[in-house]
Design an enzyme around this catalytic site. Structure first.
Site, PDB file in Angstrom:
ATOM      1  N   GLU A 270       0.815  -1.216   0.000  1.00  0.00           N
ATOM      2  CA  GLU A 270       0.000   0.000   0.000  1.00  0.00           C
ATOM      3  C   GLU A 270       0.848   1.266   0.000  1.00  0.00           C
ATOM      4  O   GLU A 270       0.457   2.290  -0.568  1.00  0.00           O
ATOM      5  CB  GLU A 270      -0.951  -0.005   1.199  1.00  0.00           C
ATOM      6  N   HIS A 279      -0.676  -1.057  -9.909  1.00  0.00           N
ATOM      7  CA  HIS A 279      -0.400  -2.486  -9.890  1.00  0.00           C
ATOM      8  C   HIS A 279       0.430  -2.921 -11.096  1.00  0.00           C
ATOM      9  O   HIS A 279       0.315  -2.357 -12.186  1.00  0.00           O
ATOM     10  CB  HIS A 279      -1.704  -3.281  -9.844  1.00  0.00           C
TER      11      HIS A 279
END
Length: 356
Positions: A270, A279
């Site tokens: 995170e 991602h």
């Protein structure tokens, strides 16, 4: 060592025709949890292809919509609900998902893809490749958020972080939580010229960390045990939220639950989002969207490092040569130096946390 290498190569050739590859999970609106009963629930969808209409496809459409693969306008006309028809738009979303996650692009709901969808993951939507074959023509896999946001601070940069005094958990001590998160920040600080300092002033901290349950007011409600584990926002929001319903762990010997989730691993992922990384499709990288229960994954990979240094530059004490030597030594796989994903790709089926 040679016998191990030979065995790995043999496994690789056996799996070339049908690789079983990782993993994703579930938005709050979709009840897809990584457990055998859920996998069994979707057995009727296995090998499904365009043209079928089977109960359960509407749930997968909501999943793809949540994570950025499918627009509601392309799925329904005047209806506000998703249908159970495997139509053209769903097939297109499925192939984009498979390409983005490093799966075989079959356009079908094969077992590997169902396994991926029903695995725990980060709640941040994916940056979707416009062309399912695009990843075959680019060397890099790391990705940024739209407009490449980053923290604008004087160099060397210093960012403060603090923990919410109200939104916390009792299953871990404050020291355990703080240590795990400090270690997570340290992984990134070791490769970029950014210093992270904890402060007690939550209101004025750059990064605000808290544990929340269900709908907590940011438009991204959590969904309970497993499913979505956490989410963070791109720079310079600084919001970092973890699902309070998870069984968070800092020591798997002390926490023996089958659904325990490593706090440092999730925090490391995170923080990548907090700094501006989206991602990646590199399955062993920190910024890959999923994490299995009882898995510890905290070491940055080359994909992570190249991505974050493209935003902030390199920590003057960081050396690629030293990193590669350390990485090869820790993996015990120097013969795979020019293809670092090969070993993890073909051996992954044997370490998946549940069996199909």
């Amino acid at each position: 060592m040679l016998s191990l290498f030979a065995a790995c190569v043999s496994v690789a050739f056996l799996l070339l025709s049908s690789p079983c590859l990782p993993a994703r999970t579930t938005p709050a609106a979709v009840d897809l949890k990584p457990a055998n009963n859920v996998v069994n629930r979707f057995d009727r969808l296995v090998d499904g292809s365009k043209g079928i209409s089977v109960h359960g496809i509407s749930e997968l459409k909501r999943y793809f919509h949540h994570f950025g693969y499918l627009s509601r306008e392309n799925t329904t006309t005047r209806s506000t609900r998703f249908t159970d028809l495997f139509d053209n738009s769903f097939e297109h979303a499925l192939t984009k998902y498979q390409a983005n996650l490093g799966l075989r692009v079959t356009g079908k709901l094969d077992r590997e893809t169902i396994s991926a969808i029903t695995s725990p993951r980060c709640g941040v939507p994916d940056v979707v490749l416009p062309n399912p074959n695009a990843r075959l023509h680019v060397k890099r896999n790391y990705a940024f958020f739209s407009d490449r946001p980053r923290w604008n601070r004087a160099v060397p940069k210093t960012l403060t972080y603090a923990f919410s005094p109200e939104n916390t958990i009792k299953s871990l001590t404050g020291i355990e939580i703080r240590t795990a998160v400090k270690n997570a920040f340290g992984h990134w600080a070791s490769v970029v010229p950014v210093t992270f300092l904890e402060t007690s002033d939550y209101g004025f901290a750059d990064i605000k960390i808290g544990f929340y349950a269900g709908d907590h007011g940011d438009g991204e409600p959590f969904d309970g045990v497993l499913g979505v584990l956490a989410h963070a926002f791109s720079p310079e929001s600084g919001r970092f939220h973890l699902d309070a319903a998870e069984t968070w762990a800092v020591d798997f010997e002390a926490q023996t639950s089958d659904v325990a989730v490593d706090l440092e691993s999730v925090a490391t992922h995170e923080i990548g989002h907090l700094l501006g990384l989206a991602h990646t499709s590199v399955q062993e990288a920190i910024m890959y969207p999923s994490l299995k229960p009882r898995e510890k994954k905290v070491e940055l990979k080359l994909d992570d490092i190249k991505g974050i240094q493209a935003l902030y530059g390199s920590n003057p004490n960081f050396s690629y040569k030293a990193f590669e030597e350390s990485d090869m030594s820790s993996n015990g796989a120097s013969d795979f130096k020019n293809s670092p994903t090969l070993l993890s790709t073909f051996l992954l089926p044997f370490i998946l946390w549940f069996s199909l």
